[in-house]
Design an enzyme around this catalytic site. Structure first.
Site, PDB file in Angstrom:
ATOM      1  N   LYS A   1      54.937   9.773 -10.052  1.00  0.00           N
ATOM      2  CA  LYS A   1      54.737   9.926 -11.502  1.00  0.00           C
ATOM      3  C   LYS A   1      55.641   8.944 -12.256  1.00  0.00           C
ATOM      4  CE  LYS A   1      53.137  14.643 -11.170  1.00  0.00           C
ATOM      5  NZ  LYS A   1      53.497  16.048 -11.034  1.00  0.00           N
TER       6      LYS A   1
ATOM      7  N   GLN B   1      58.346  19.944 -12.500  1.00  0.00           N
ATOM      8  CA  GLN B   1      57.561  19.961 -11.265  1.00  0.00           C
ATOM      9  C   GLN B   1      57.596  21.354 -10.641  1.00  0.00           C
ATOM     10  OE1 GLN B   1      55.786  17.206  -9.929  1.00  0.00           O
ATOM     11  NE2 GLN B   1      54.978  18.770  -8.553  1.00  0.00           N
TER      12      GLN B   1
ATOM     13  N   ASP C   1      51.623  18.950 -19.431  1.00  0.00           N
ATOM     14  CA  ASP C   1      50.927  19.597 -18.311  1.00  0.00           C
ATOM     15  C   ASP C   1      49.920  20.643 -18.813  1.00  0.00           C
ATOM     16  OD1 ASP C   1      51.227  18.911 -15.679  1.00  0.00           O
ATOM     17  OD2 ASP C   1      53.086  20.032 -15.364  1.00  0.00           O
TER      18      ASP C   1
END
Ligand code: NDP
Length: 298
Positions: free
Chosen positions: A54, A98, A121
């Site tokens: 990422k 994460q 997200d």
């Protein structure tokens, strides 16, 4: 004739390029780069790889990447204060924590602490609510990526029968919501669904997000249907090999013979997730800086 393979890798590469161009234009206008902060707690090897890729993809798309790698011993309080700092940092447009987090940290509490307008997200309950009532917010990256592949392939989805297998908050439910918004007739199947094969056989669009290797067989698929395989499953290694093969939730080889179009694993939905994360960060940056992103630009 075998179905078309939907090339998610190529589509994602194009999207990343578009995002990179728009991010460079954003920097000119805003006098700063769009910024994505990624937080990793612990040493989970798969998560380390995801966070690394990422970060690289963010920099390649002309954005600033802020990586925070914290030890497994980090307390929930310490993580929450980092999230607070990132919420307040004007250089940070998007925040991604994460998952999974270590067991001693409450994931829901951490997601709830992220500013919904930096929640690229799309996991915050405010963004789930916005999606449910049709307001603009952030949509989870994987289902939004699936939707982009579907509309690219099929155009208007109005009136099509769609079956989503899986009802998780990060894939199945938002996927169903997006399909409904696009005027498909949506069925959500799960582990308690009766006669799953019969349910799937009705579908013009099948989205499989289950986590069971090659569960969806060719004879579950309506001829000509479009099949989107979200699953990522590693098979046991063949004798002599150190790692098993990656497969999806759909038996690709046989399903391709019946489907009109199908995503492969790997190279289908997987590459879309990071590309959409970059897209969501770009959108967040424009909103935070009060700069218009032309309608339909991305
Ligand atoms: P979850 O485990 O959270 O959800 C799985 C869903 O599948 C549940 O709703 C479950 O039903 C349902 N299910 C389980 N077994 C069956 C069965 N036998 N028949 C019908 N439904 C069943 O998984 P996620 O949604 O997080 O992920 C799904 C898959 O997608 C995984 O393989 C994951 O690795 C992959 N994934 C891929 C991403 C990518 O970037 N390509 C990103 C995210 C996930 P119930 O609710 O009843 O338990």
């Amino acid at each position: 004739m075998a179905g078309t393979i939907i090339d998610g890798k190529a589509f994602a590469a194009q999207l990343r390029e578009k995002v990179g161009t728009l991010a460079a234009a954003f920097e000119e206008k805003a006098g700063r780069k769009a910024g994505l902060a990624v937080v990793l707690v612990g040493e989970d090897p798969a998560s380390q790889v995801y966070v690394g890729s990422k970060g690289k993809a963010t920099i390649a798309a002309n954005m600033a990447s802020f990586e925070h790698r914290l030890p497994d011993s980090t307390s929930e309080g310490e993580l929450l204060s980092l999230v607070e700092r990132l919420n307040a940092d004007p250089a940070v447009d998007g925040i991604l924590v994460q998952l999974p987090l270590p067991d001693h940290i409450d994931e829901q509490a951490v997601i709830a602490a992220i500013d919904p307008d930096k929640d690229v997200d799309g996991f915050h309950v405010t963004n789930a609510g916005r999606l449910a009532v049709g307001q603009s917010g952030f949509v989870p990256c994987t289902p939004l990526g699936c939707m982009m592949l579907l509309t690219d392939r099929l155009g208007d989805l109005s009136g099509l029968d769609a079956v989503v297998i899986g009802r998780s908050n990060i894939v199945g439910k938002p996927m169903a919501q997006l399909l409904l918004d696009a005027n498909a007739t949506v069925t959500i199947a799960h582990s308690r669904t009766k006669d799953l094969a019969d349910v799937v056989r009705r579908a013009d669009i099948v989205v499989a997000a289950v986590g069971r290797a090659e569960m969806v067989r060719a004879d579950w698929i309506k001829p000509g249907a479009t099949v989107i395989d979200v699953g990522i499953n590693r098979l046991a290694p063949e004798p002599g090999a150190s790692k098993g093969r990656l497969v999806g939730d759909v038996a690709f080889g046989e399903a391709r013979e019946v489907a009109g179009a199908i995503t492969p694993v790997p190279g289908g939905v997987g590459p879309m997730t990071i590309a959409v994360l970059l897209r969501n960060t770009l959108v967040a940056a424009h909103r935070n800086a009060g700069i218009d992103l032309p309608e339909g630009a991305i």
